[in-house]
Write a protein that holds these residues in place. Structure first.
Motif, PDB file in Angstrom:
ATOM      1  N   VAL A  69     145.635 106.138  16.424  1.00  0.00           N
ATOM      2  CA  VAL A  69     144.877 105.997  17.550  1.00  0.00           C
ATOM      3  C   VAL A  69     145.396 105.575  18.726  1.00  0.00           C
ATOM      4  O   VAL A  69     145.173 106.164  19.737  1.00  0.00           O
ATOM      5  CB  VAL A  69     143.621 104.927  17.075  1.00  0.00           C
ATOM      6  CG1 VAL A  69     142.927 104.755  18.243  1.00  0.00           C
ATOM      7  CG2 VAL A  69     142.699 105.727  15.981  1.00  0.00           C
ATOM      8  N   LEU A  70     146.351 104.590  18.827  1.00  0.00           N
ATOM      9  CA  LEU A  70     147.335 104.086  19.970  1.00  0.00           C
ATOM     10  C   LEU A  70     148.194 105.094  20.529  1.00  0.00           C
ATOM     11  O   LEU A  70     148.170 105.052  21.560  1.00  0.00           O
ATOM     12  CB  LEU A  70     147.867 102.735  19.579  1.00  0.00           C
ATOM     13  CG  LEU A  70     147.039 101.576  19.273  1.00  0.00           C
ATOM     14  CD1 LEU A  70     147.908 100.163  19.146  1.00  0.00           C
ATOM     15  CD2 LEU A  70     146.168 101.229  20.401  1.00  0.00           C
ATOM     16  N   TRP A  71     148.639 105.863  19.387  1.00  0.00           N
ATOM     17  CA  TRP A  71     149.596 106.911  19.757  1.00  0.00           C
ATOM     18  C   TRP A  71     148.835 108.106  20.716  1.00  0.00           C
ATOM     19  O   TRP A  71     149.637 108.761  21.392  1.00  0.00           O
ATOM     20  CB  TRP A  71     149.964 107.584  18.674  1.00  0.00           C
ATOM     21  CG  TRP A  71     151.162 108.820  18.675  1.00  0.00           C
ATOM     22  CD1 TRP A  71     152.323 108.522  19.287  1.00  0.00           C
ATOM     23  CD2 TRP A  71     150.829 110.010  18.744  1.00  0.00           C
ATOM     24  NE1 TRP A  71     153.141 109.558  19.022  1.00  0.00           N
ATOM     25  CE2 TRP A  71     151.990 110.648  18.671  1.00  0.00           C
ATOM     26  CE3 TRP A  71     149.559 110.753  18.041  1.00  0.00           C
ATOM     27  CZ2 TRP A  71     152.120 112.040  18.717  1.00  0.00           C
ATOM     28  CZ3 TRP A  71     149.872 112.307  18.142  1.00  0.00           C
ATOM     29  CH2 TRP A  71     150.910 112.878  18.564  1.00  0.00           C
ATOM     30  N   THR A  72     147.481 108.309  20.616  1.00  0.00           N
ATOM     31  CA  THR A  72     146.803 109.191  21.227  1.00  0.00           C
ATOM     32  C   THR A  72     146.715 108.869  22.806  1.00  0.00           C
ATOM     33  O   THR A  72     146.619 110.051  23.693  1.00  0.00           O
ATOM     34  CB  THR A  72     145.358 109.424  20.906  1.00  0.00           C
ATOM     35  OG1 THR A  72     144.666 108.044  20.772  1.00  0.00           O
ATOM     36  CG2 THR A  72     145.603 110.029  19.407  1.00  0.00           C
ATOM     37  N   TYR A  74     148.505 108.133  26.349  1.00  0.00           N
ATOM     38  CA  TYR A  74     149.932 108.324  26.840  1.00  0.00           C
ATOM     39  C   TYR A  74     150.565 107.247  27.250  1.00  0.00           C
ATOM     40  O   TYR A  74     151.796 107.058  27.076  1.00  0.00           O
ATOM     41  CB  TYR A  74     149.790 109.598  27.768  1.00  0.00           C
ATOM     42  CG  TYR A  74     151.073 109.784  28.566  1.00  0.00           C
ATOM     43  CD1 TYR A  74     151.912 110.793  27.885  1.00  0.00           C
ATOM     44  CD2 TYR A  74     151.247 109.219  29.805  1.00  0.00           C
ATOM     45  CE1 TYR A  74     153.048 111.213  28.398  1.00  0.00           C
ATOM     46  CE2 TYR A  74     152.882 109.647  30.359  1.00  0.00           C
ATOM     47  CZ  TYR A  74     153.690 110.514  29.550  1.00  0.00           C
ATOM     48  OH  TYR A  74     154.618 111.103  30.094  1.00  0.00           O
ATOM     49  N   ASN A  75     149.844 106.305  27.940  1.00  0.00           N
ATOM     50  CA  ASN A  75     150.457 105.006  28.606  1.00  0.00           C
ATOM     51  C   ASN A  75     151.069 104.196  27.616  1.00  0.00           C
ATOM     52  O   ASN A  75     151.970 103.608  27.641  1.00  0.00           O
ATOM     53  CB  ASN A  75     149.619 104.448  29.512  1.00  0.00           C
ATOM     54  CG  ASN A  75     149.265 105.375  30.745  1.00  0.00           C
ATOM     55  OD1 ASN A  75     150.169 106.137  31.328  1.00  0.00           O
ATOM     56  ND2 ASN A  75     147.982 105.278  31.289  1.00  0.00           N
ATOM     57  N   THR A  76     150.130 104.128  26.524  1.00  0.00           N
ATOM     58  CA  THR A  76     150.682 103.244  25.403  1.00  0.00           C
ATOM     59  C   THR A  76     151.558 103.782  24.699  1.00  0.00           C
ATOM     60  O   THR A  76     152.566 102.993  24.273  1.00  0.00           O
ATOM     61  CB  THR A  76     149.263 102.862  24.438  1.00  0.00           C
ATOM     62  OG1 THR A  76     148.228 102.375  25.192  1.00  0.00           O
ATOM     63  CG2 THR A  76     149.589 102.109  23.262  1.00  0.00           C
ATOM     64  N   LEU A  80     155.130 101.722  24.423  1.00  0.00           N
ATOM     65  CA  LEU A  80     155.541 101.251  23.093  1.00  0.00           C
ATOM     66  C   LEU A  80     156.292 102.439  22.192  1.00  0.00           C
ATOM     67  O   LEU A  80     155.848 102.529  21.138  1.00  0.00           O
ATOM     68  CB  LEU A  80     154.220 100.799  22.306  1.00  0.00           C
ATOM     69  CG  LEU A  80     153.337  99.430  23.020  1.00  0.00           C
ATOM     70  CD1 LEU A  80     152.411  99.143  22.016  1.00  0.00           C
ATOM     71  CD2 LEU A  80     154.123  98.372  23.122  1.00  0.00           C
ATOM     72  N   PHE A  81     157.431 103.065  22.899  1.00  0.00           N
ATOM     73  CA  PHE A  81     157.707 104.095  22.150  1.00  0.00           C
ATOM     74  C   PHE A  81     158.613 103.606  21.029  1.00  0.00           C
ATOM     75  O   PHE A  81     158.863 104.305  19.839  1.00  0.00           O
ATOM     76  CB  PHE A  81     158.331 104.768  23.204  1.00  0.00           C
ATOM     77  CG  PHE A  81     159.420 106.005  22.688  1.00  0.00           C
ATOM     78  CD1 PHE A  81     158.657 107.196  22.222  1.00  0.00           C
ATOM     79  CD2 PHE A  81     160.380 106.119  22.265  1.00  0.00           C
ATOM     80  CE1 PHE A  81     159.221 108.249  21.684  1.00  0.00           C
ATOM     81  CE2 PHE A  81     161.264 107.085  21.656  1.00  0.00           C
ATOM     82  CZ  PHE A  81     160.576 108.262  21.444  1.00  0.00           C
TER      83      PHE A  81
END
Length: 415
Positions: A69-72, A74-76, A80-81
């Motif tokens: 869900v967080l991966w969807t 873009y800024n997160t 957090l890459f």
């Protein structure tokens, strides 16, 4: 002729034995096969079947779904890459280790379980994006589809949830009936699609947007079956003054929505209730088996303790067995479990006994009330008894003396 028949019969038996002997020998040899790592296998099996392992896997799958869900965003994803890369490696390693552990415990029966096959499909979909980036590059046009398929990881929760598996079993059992209902609904929509095209799909004054061809008519009928926006469709037909439009709409909605869809929902509910009842019976059976196993363990331990007690009597200097038992009682605790096989200690008997005591108490209470009433009536009768005796004695005296008067009076003499 009899000799020929006898010869053919022997030939048939010999041919069948030639086919059966290798299979029997193979099964016997495979049945005698034993793994040399049986202790390690048993340990890994206990780990996999333990409640702690299941809770850990459920937590890991839930955490992985949260990261997806967080991966969807873009800024997160940009900030957090590195965290996403490391967590992805950890999740993939855990899923692969789980697969290897289950395959190690039972490499043959593992492939017979449908939920294990689902786990394999999920693991394959996990490795698809890595393979596409490796061989096709980062700009491959279908790479987004492979990334979107990573949402299937949450389906691993089905393996660890018996409730969800029960619902899936119910859906699987209704597949044939549901397919029949859907086929009947398709036939109904086909008939009304042709009828609607002929009535409302005329080129000059018909509704070409909703009934212009068969595909559009099917989509319009689907909207009517779900009762979604059917009033707008009917207004468009009323604006063109098309005859029989309202009758057509009402009949189709009654048949499709209130009959077929209700039938579909009813079938699903019935089979779901049956699956839930079956699941509850299985839980009760498992609890009973667990209770019986614990009972056997306790009985075995009690037998061992009694055997030790008898051995102590033989080896130690005790005057009698009662003295040995008294010394043994000192070692007992109130928390020690005890299994009793007597009928009087069973739960159904205790329930019936307590209910009988309650009924006896109720009966005794009613009898007491009845006795109190009897005593009250008797007391009233005793209070009225002296008055009745006095009146009866006076009546008897009157009858005895008659006209002579009473004993205390003098009768006048004649001169």
């Amino acid at each position: 002729m009899s000799q020929q028949f006898h010869y053919q019969n022997n030939t048939r038996v010999t041919s069948s034995s030639l086919l059966d002997n290798p299979s029997v020998a193979f099964c016997a040899r495979f049945g005698k096969f034993q793994r040399r790592d049986s202790q390690c296998q048993a340990f890994v099996k206990r780990v996999i079947m333990s409640r702690l392992f299941k809770m850990i896997m459920i937590s890991i799958v839930s955490l992985n779904a949260f990261f997806v869900v967080l991966w969807t965003d873009y800024n997160t994803k940009y900030n957090l890459f590195r965290l996403f890369e490391v967590s992805e490696l950890v999740f993939v390693s855990i899923y692969s280790s789980e697969f290897c552990m289950k395959l190690y415990v039972d490499p043959i029966n593992y492939w017979k379980d449908g939920y294990n096959l689902l786990d394999i499909i999920i693991i394959i979909t996990i490795f698809i994006p890595y393979s596409l980036r490796r061989f096709k590059g980062k700009h491959y046009p279908y790479l987004n589809i492979a990334d979107g398929m990573q949402s299937l990881r949450i389906l691993k929760l089905i393996t660890y949830s018996r409730g969800i598996r029960t619902l899936i079993t119910a859906v699987g059992q209704t597949a044939y009936i549901v397919a029949s209902v859907l086929f009947l609904l398709f036939v109904l929509m086909f008939i009304f699609a042709i009828l609607g095209f002929c009535l409302f799909g005329l080129p000059d004054r018909g509704d070409q947007n909703n009934w212009g061809n068969l595909a559009v008519a099917f989509f319009t009928l689907f909207s009517l079956a779900t009762v979604d926006g059917w009033t707008d469709l009917q207004q468009q037909l009323d604006s063109r003054n098309l005859a029989l439009s309202r009758t057509f709409t009402i009949i189709f909605i009654l048949l499709a929505s209130f009959v077929f869809l209700s039938m579909f929902v009813g079938v699903m509910i019935i089979h779901t209730e049956d699956s839930i009842k079956k699941f509850e019976r299985e839980l009760l059976a498992e609890r009973h088996m667990t209770l019986m196993e614990e009972k056997q363990v306790i009985l075995k331990r009690q037998q061992e303790e009694v055997s030790k007690l008898m051995q102590m009597q033989k080896n130690a200097d005790y005057r009698s067995f009662s003295e040995l038992v008294e010394n043994f009682k000192k070692t007992l605790r109130h928390t020690d479990p005890m299994v009793l096989d007597d009928f009087g200690t069973s739960l159904p008997f205790i329930d019936v006994y307590l209910s009988t005591l309650d009924n006896q108490d109720t009966t005794i209470y009613k009898l007491q009330e009845l006795y109190y009433e009897i005593a009250h009536v008797l007391s009233l009768m005793l209070e009225d008894l002296p008055q009745k005796k006095q009146s009866q004695s006076s009546e008897k005296a009157d009858e005895k003396w008659g006209g002579r008067g009473h004993p205390g009076t003098e009768v006048p003499r004649k001169p």
